[in-house]
Scaffold this active site. Sequence first.
Site, PDB file in Angstrom:
ATOM      1  N   GLY A   9       8.977  -1.792  39.267  1.00  0.00           N
ATOM      2  CA  GLY A   9       8.162  -2.640  39.829  1.00  0.00           C
ATOM      3  C   GLY A   9       7.201  -3.531  38.713  1.00  0.00           C
ATOM      4  O   GLY A   9       5.938  -3.900  38.926  1.00  0.00           O
ATOM      5  N   SER A  82       7.184  -0.818  45.349  1.00  0.00           N
ATOM      6  CA  SER A  82       7.127  -0.275  46.688  1.00  0.00           C
ATOM      7  C   SER A  82       6.864  -1.594  47.590  1.00  0.00           C
ATOM      8  O   SER A  82       6.264  -2.748  46.913  1.00  0.00           O
ATOM      9  CB  SER A  82       5.605   0.635  46.865  1.00  0.00           C
ATOM     10  OG  SER A  82       5.678   0.993  48.368  1.00  0.00           O
ATOM     11  N   TYR A 132      -9.109   4.543  58.050  1.00  0.00           N
ATOM     12  CA  TYR A 132      -9.472   3.063  59.008  1.00  0.00           C
ATOM     13  C   TYR A 132     -10.091   3.127  60.195  1.00  0.00           C
ATOM     14  O   TYR A 132     -11.104   2.112  60.478  1.00  0.00           O
ATOM     15  CB  TYR A 132      -8.108   2.087  58.978  1.00  0.00           C
ATOM     16  CG  TYR A 132      -7.738   1.599  57.449  1.00  0.00           C
ATOM     17  CD1 TYR A 132      -8.160   0.707  56.989  1.00  0.00           C
ATOM     18  CD2 TYR A 132      -6.656   2.708  56.940  1.00  0.00           C
ATOM     19  CE1 TYR A 132      -7.655   0.161  55.946  1.00  0.00           C
ATOM     20  CE2 TYR A 132      -6.474   2.198  55.703  1.00  0.00           C
ATOM     21  CZ  TYR A 132      -6.859   1.041  54.978  1.00  0.00           C
ATOM     22  OH  TYR A 132      -6.374   0.500  53.699  1.00  0.00           O
ATOM     23  N   TYR A 164       1.225  -0.910  56.425  1.00  0.00           N
ATOM     24  CA  TYR A 164       1.294  -1.059  55.207  1.00  0.00           C
ATOM     25  C   TYR A 164       0.814   0.416  54.441  1.00  0.00           C
ATOM     26  O   TYR A 164       1.205   1.072  53.558  1.00  0.00           O
ATOM     27  CB  TYR A 164       0.882  -2.272  54.596  1.00  0.00           C
ATOM     28  CG  TYR A 164       0.850  -2.007  53.134  1.00  0.00           C
ATOM     29  CD1 TYR A 164       1.847  -2.193  52.164  1.00  0.00           C
ATOM     30  CD2 TYR A 164      -0.723  -1.981  52.738  1.00  0.00           C
ATOM     31  CE1 TYR A 164       1.488  -1.731  50.795  1.00  0.00           C
ATOM     32  CE2 TYR A 164      -0.762  -1.921  51.281  1.00  0.00           C
ATOM     33  CZ  TYR A 164       0.360  -1.634  50.225  1.00  0.00           C
ATOM     34  OH  TYR A 164       0.017  -1.617  49.083  1.00  0.00           O
ATOM     35  N   LYS A 168       2.119   3.451  52.420  1.00  0.00           N
ATOM     36  CA  LYS A 168       1.857   3.987  51.010  1.00  0.00           C
ATOM     37  C   LYS A 168       1.363   5.499  51.059  1.00  0.00           C
ATOM     38  O   LYS A 168       1.677   6.424  50.271  1.00  0.00           O
ATOM     39  CB  LYS A 168       0.611   3.393  50.523  1.00  0.00           C
ATOM     40  CG  LYS A 168       0.906   1.833  50.229  1.00  0.00           C
ATOM     41  CD  LYS A 168       1.947   1.554  48.932  1.00  0.00           C
ATOM     42  CE  LYS A 168       1.154   2.073  48.010  1.00  0.00           C
ATOM     43  NZ  LYS A 168       1.943   1.869  46.465  1.00  0.00           N
ATOM     44  N   MET A 195      -8.760  -2.943  46.433  1.00  0.00           N
ATOM     45  CA  MET A 195      -8.166  -4.426  46.197  1.00  0.00           C
ATOM     46  C   MET A 195      -8.005  -4.538  44.588  1.00  0.00           C
ATOM     47  O   MET A 195      -9.127  -4.071  43.917  1.00  0.00           O
ATOM     48  CB  MET A 195      -9.053  -5.187  46.741  1.00  0.00           C
ATOM     49  CG  MET A 195      -9.122  -5.097  48.355  1.00  0.00           C
ATOM     50  SD  MET A 195      -7.186  -5.590  49.128  1.00  0.00           S
ATOM     51  CE  MET A 195      -7.276  -7.455  48.540  1.00  0.00           C
ATOM     52  N   SER A 213      -3.929 -10.858  46.227  1.00  0.00           N
ATOM     53  CA  SER A 213      -5.142 -10.892  45.526  1.00  0.00           C
ATOM     54  C   SER A 213      -5.426 -11.951  44.711  1.00  0.00           C
ATOM     55  O   SER A 213      -6.554 -12.471  44.847  1.00  0.00           O
ATOM     56  CB  SER A 213      -5.341  -9.713  44.876  1.00  0.00           C
ATOM     57  OG  SER A 213      -4.682  -9.428  43.839  1.00  0.00           O
TER      58      SER A 213
END
Length: 338
Positions: A9, A82, A132, A164, A168, A195, A213
Amino acid sequence: MTKTILISGASGFIGAHVLDAFLGAGYNVRAAVRSENSTKKVRKTHGKYGDALSFVIVPNIAVLGAFDEAVKDVDGVVHMASPFILNAKDYDKELFEPARNGTLSMLKAIKQFNPKVKRVVMTASFSCILDYNKGLRPGYNYTEADWNPMTIEEAHTTDPANAYSVSKTLAEHAAWDFVKNESPNFSITTICPPMVYGPLRHSVDSMDKLNTSSADIFRLFNGSEKTVPDTTFYCWTDPRDVAQAHLKAYESEEAANQRFIVCSGNYSYQKFVDIIRDKFPELRDSTPEGKANQPLPPVYTLDGSKAEKVLGIKYHTIEETVVDAVKSLKELEKSLAV
């Protein structure tokens, strides 16, 4: 002899900063990227490191054996790759399977083909930690002991952002389960940032192709937002701090088999526009004013103190991060207009 670190990545927004951290610390880096075109882009942004940077192409991280050749002869591994898809339609195919299988493909390859690797650092996420369903959860301080409890079954009935987050979480669980069940020669460390906002170090061809972002910041001052958007997630950190966390996690014996939240604090879009309007007067006409200096609502916090104590992370301030992000975006926009 200089050690070589495999970084998957490596061509992404955070990945480019992680490359800087390891190359700047004197390591050789083998960057795993998806295509020859990606090697050219990374070489363009990190060319100053010369032969210390090499590449291996891994077109599909989820394929069994994807990293078998990539892991050979390296001293350590940073696994960042990922899928980051917030509009997925087929959650299993686009998110759950590649996230989990990509992680297992990497760990299995290391165990089978490179016993000299002693530490694997994996990029997880605050998505693996937040519940969440609890909403803003005023007064609650999330720590490394917390886990996102949403199941795959529940995720199938929710929106792509939640899916998503579950992807993770599945990947991080898979990594810890692998170490527990397979007893490899290496330990793992997971880094869980919220974030991530800050300056760009990776190659970008168009302002329409910014990472999520960076686009989030850009829209606040490019005139596209007439009002201050509602804030969805209230915690942030800087990519340079995330990069240092990966480096120190690899180097620190104490970091073995540990999770680390890397979080600078809480933010809101209102706070972002306040900083932009204050530090960049020329952008005031294109940046919404909102309710200046409005305090943050009562929301959860993420406890990033463990990374400070164990890894020695010194977090950037929100002003430093926003100012550097805006400067970077303005420079990129100017360069692309030439």
